[in-house]
Every structure is written in structure tokens, then in C-alpha cells.
Design a protein around this motif. Sequence first.
Motif, PDB file in Angstrom:
ATOM      1  N   TRP A 192      41.267  50.896  29.752  1.00  0.00           N
ATOM      2  CA  TRP A 192      40.569  49.738  29.215  1.00  0.00           C
ATOM      3  C   TRP A 192      41.529  48.969  28.326  1.00  0.00           C
ATOM      4  N   ILE A 193      41.691  47.674  28.633  1.00  0.00           N
ATOM      5  CA  ILE A 193      42.518  46.765  27.841  1.00  0.00           C
ATOM      6  C   ILE A 193      41.576  45.688  27.318  1.00  0.00           C
ATOM      7  N   GLY A 194      41.300  45.693  26.029  1.00  0.00           N
ATOM      8  CA  GLY A 194      40.342  44.762  25.453  1.00  0.00           C
ATOM      9  C   GLY A 194      40.820  43.326  25.454  1.00  0.00           C
ATOM     10  N   PRO A 195      39.900  42.388  25.272  1.00  0.00           N
ATOM     11  CA  PRO A 195      40.263  40.968  25.221  1.00  0.00           C
ATOM     12  C   PRO A 195      41.294  40.698  24.129  1.00  0.00           C
ATOM     13  N   GLY A 196      42.232  39.826  24.438  1.00  0.00           N
ATOM     14  CA  GLY A 196      43.247  39.436  23.465  1.00  0.00           C
ATOM     15  C   GLY A 196      44.542  40.220  23.550  1.00  0.00           C
ATOM     16  N   LEU A 197      44.607  41.203  24.455  1.00  0.00           N
ATOM     17  CA  LEU A 197      45.840  41.981  24.627  1.00  0.00           C
ATOM     18  C   LEU A 197      46.553  41.533  25.902  1.00  0.00           C
TER      19      LEU A 197
ATOM     20  N   GLN B 249      44.723  32.854  26.837  1.00  0.00           N
ATOM     21  CA  GLN B 249      44.394  32.274  25.525  1.00  0.00           C
ATOM     22  C   GLN B 249      44.196  30.790  25.724  1.00  0.00           C
ATOM     23  N   PRO B 250      43.066  30.233  25.376  1.00  0.00           N
ATOM     24  CA  PRO B 250      41.843  30.909  24.953  1.00  0.00           C
ATOM     25  C   PRO B 250      41.172  31.607  26.143  1.00  0.00           C
ATOM     26  N   ASN B 251      39.950  31.988  25.967  1.00  0.00           N
ATOM     27  CA  ASN B 251      39.167  32.684  27.006  1.00  0.00           C
ATOM     28  C   ASN B 251      39.797  34.004  27.428  1.00  0.00           C
ATOM     29  N   PRO B 252      40.057  34.915  26.477  1.00  0.00           N
ATOM     30  CA  PRO B 252      40.690  36.191  26.825  1.00  0.00           C
ATOM     31  C   PRO B 252      39.810  37.050  27.726  1.00  0.00           C
ATOM     32  N   GLN B 253      40.463  37.901  28.500  1.00  0.00           N
ATOM     33  CA  GLN B 253      39.769  38.828  29.390  1.00  0.00           C
ATOM     34  C   GLN B 253      39.945  40.256  28.908  1.00  0.00           C
ATOM     35  N   GLY B 254      38.870  41.029  28.926  1.00  0.00           N
ATOM     36  CA  GLY B 254      38.973  42.470  28.838  1.00  0.00           C
ATOM     37  C   GLY B 254      39.074  42.989  30.258  1.00  0.00           C
ATOM     38  N   LYS B 255      39.835  44.064  30.473  1.00  0.00           N
ATOM     39  CA  LYS B 255      40.032  44.591  31.828  1.00  0.00           C
ATOM     40  C   LYS B 255      39.862  46.101  31.847  1.00  0.00           C
ATOM     41  N   LEU B 256      39.102  46.567  32.817  1.00  0.00           N
ATOM     42  CA  LEU B 256      38.995  47.994  33.109  1.00  0.00           C
ATOM     43  C   LEU B 256      39.727  48.189  34.426  1.00  0.00           C
ATOM     44  N   VAL B 257      40.855  48.923  34.386  1.00  0.00           N
ATOM     45  CA  VAL B 257      41.736  48.999  35.550  1.00  0.00           C
ATOM     46  C   VAL B 257      41.856  50.430  36.058  1.00  0.00           C
ATOM     47  N   ARG B 258      42.155  50.545  37.359  1.00  0.00           N
ATOM     48  CA  ARG B 258      42.389  51.851  37.962  1.00  0.00           C
ATOM     49  C   ARG B 258      43.178  51.672  39.249  1.00  0.00           C
ATOM     50  N   VAL B 259      43.744  52.775  39.715  1.00  0.00           N
ATOM     51  CA  VAL B 259      44.528  52.800  40.953  1.00  0.00           C
ATOM     52  C   VAL B 259      43.774  53.638  41.972  1.00  0.00           C
ATOM     53  N   VAL B 260      43.620  53.121  43.198  1.00  0.00           N
ATOM     54  CA  VAL B 260      42.927  53.872  44.245  1.00  0.00           C
ATOM     55  C   VAL B 260      43.883  54.341  45.346  1.00  0.00           C
ATOM     56  N   SER B 261      45.111  53.843  45.334  1.00  0.00           N
ATOM     57  CA  SER B 261      46.148  54.298  46.261  1.00  0.00           C
ATOM     58  C   SER B 261      47.492  54.088  45.580  1.00  0.00           C
ATOM     59  N   GLY B 262      48.332  55.128  45.552  1.00  0.00           N
ATOM     60  CA  GLY B 262      49.632  55.002  44.912  1.00  0.00           C
ATOM     61  C   GLY B 262      49.584  55.308  43.431  1.00  0.00           C
ATOM     62  N   SER B 263      50.515  54.691  42.672  1.00  0.00           N
ATOM     63  CA  SER B 263      50.571  54.933  41.226  1.00  0.00           C
ATOM     64  C   SER B 263      51.295  53.803  40.520  1.00  0.00           C
ATOM     65  N   VAL B 264      50.967  53.652  39.235  1.00  0.00           N
ATOM     66  CA  VAL B 264      51.587  52.631  38.392  1.00  0.00           C
ATOM     67  C   VAL B 264      51.850  53.200  37.012  1.00  0.00           C
ATOM     68  N   TYR B 265      52.724  52.516  36.287  1.00  0.00           N
ATOM     69  CA  TYR B 265      52.833  52.688  34.849  1.00  0.00           C
ATOM     70  C   TYR B 265      52.192  51.443  34.265  1.00  0.00           C
ATOM     71  N   ASP B 266      51.092  51.618  33.552  1.00  0.00           N
ATOM     72  CA  ASP B 266      50.281  50.509  33.069  1.00  0.00           C
ATOM     73  C   ASP B 266      50.489  50.347  31.570  1.00  0.00           C
ATOM     74  N   VAL B 267      50.583  49.106  31.103  1.00  0.00           N
ATOM     75  CA  VAL B 267      50.931  48.828  29.712  1.00  0.00           C
ATOM     76  C   VAL B 267      49.996  47.778  29.116  1.00  0.00           C
ATOM     77  N   ALA B 268      49.588  47.999  27.873  1.00  0.00           N
ATOM     78  CA  ALA B 268      48.866  47.017  27.072  1.00  0.00           C
ATOM     79  C   ALA B 268      49.688  46.740  25.816  1.00  0.00           C
ATOM     80  N   VAL B 269      49.767  45.463  25.433  1.00  0.00           N
ATOM     81  CA  VAL B 269      50.496  45.058  24.229  1.00  0.00           C
ATOM     82  C   VAL B 269      49.553  44.258  23.339  1.00  0.00           C
ATOM     83  N   ASP B 270      49.525  44.614  22.065  1.00  0.00           N
ATOM     84  CA  ASP B 270      48.685  43.902  21.107  1.00  0.00           C
ATOM     85  C   ASP B 270      49.372  42.599  20.711  1.00  0.00           C
ATOM     86  N   ILE B 271      48.797  41.486  21.128  1.00  0.00           N
ATOM     87  CA  ILE B 271      49.339  40.168  20.760  1.00  0.00           C
ATOM     88  C   ILE B 271      48.320  39.380  19.935  1.00  0.00           C
TER      89      ILE B 271
END
Length: 181
Positions: A111-116, A65-87
Motif C-alpha cells: 500500500w502506497i498512500g496518496p502523496g507518495l 499533484q494535485p489529485n494524488p493517488q493511493g495505490k494497492l499493488v501486487r504482482v500476479v506473474s514474475g517479480s518486482v522490487y517496489d519502492v515508495a518515496v515520501d515526497i
Amino acid sequence: MVNVIETALADVLILEPKVFGDDRGFFLESWNAASFKAAGLDWTFVQDNHSRSSRGVLRGLHYQQPNPQGKLVRVVSGSVYDVAVDIRKGSPTFGQWVGVHLSAANKRMFWIGPGLAHGFLCLEDNTDFLYKCTSAYSPADEHALLWNDPAVGIEWPLDGIDPILSAKDRVGRTLEQIAAA
């Protein structure tokens, strides 16, 4: 083609790509502008990132903030618990979160949109995490939401895991501080 799964938060989606597999392995399109646009996903990416982490590493919850990023994420090896929070101030879901298990095995994308705010907990050693960003990384604009802020109440799958955090992530802002800023 991609299967789009909506979540409880606007601008947060789970994406399941079409996977073609046989005894040789598999093939999938992780990004195809035309087919994703046909599915209603019309994004422009300017930066790709790749991180590798060990089991127990918790990265985030990061946002710009400012200049938020949208992110398209994925895992290619291993595993994660991925979280997005609306702020996003004024959002009807401000302070709410969504989590999803991403792994090399399930091939899901998030997909985590800009601003999260966004973060993930690595569940396996040698986890490779890829993300495409809609705007460039800006160190001056980067912030962190406190990963364990009780006002947000993320249910991280910490069974037997003592999270490994960066110095920056240990002292992230609370939701209350973000709301007041």
C-alpha cells in the motif's frame, strides 16, 4: 484476513493475504472491503490498472499533484522490487524511501498512500503488475521523481540490469525540485 506489516513510512504498508492452498493450487482474497476495514484498512478504489513488463524495466517514480493517488499493488506473474518515496512537504520522513520485493510466489501486496511517489523494477520477464487506485489517473497532474536521485539514494537491486526507462522517467524531477515547487 490480511496480515498488516508497518514500514518506516506513514501510509506505506506491506500486506500479506491469507492464502488457502492445496494440490489444486491456491485461493486468496486480494481485496475484501469488509475484512480489510476490520484490519483498519478503509480505502475506496475507483480504478484498476494492469501492466506487463520485461526484466529490467523500471517504471516510476510516479506521483500525481494535485489529485494524488493511493495505490494497492501486487504482482500476479514474475517479480518486482517496489519502492515508495515520501515526497509530502512537511512530512518528518520527507525524502525517505521503503522498498519491498513483490512476486507471484510471495503474494504480498504493498500500500502506497496518496502523496507518495511510487515505482518498481521488474526482476523477471513477463511480469504482470496490478494496482488499485483511490483516484483516477490524471495526465495533467502526473509527475516523476528521478529514479536515481542521489538525494533519495534508493538501493535498486540492479545486479546485471541496465534499467529500461521511458523518456518521461529519464528526466524526472529531483527531490530538491519537488521541495522547491
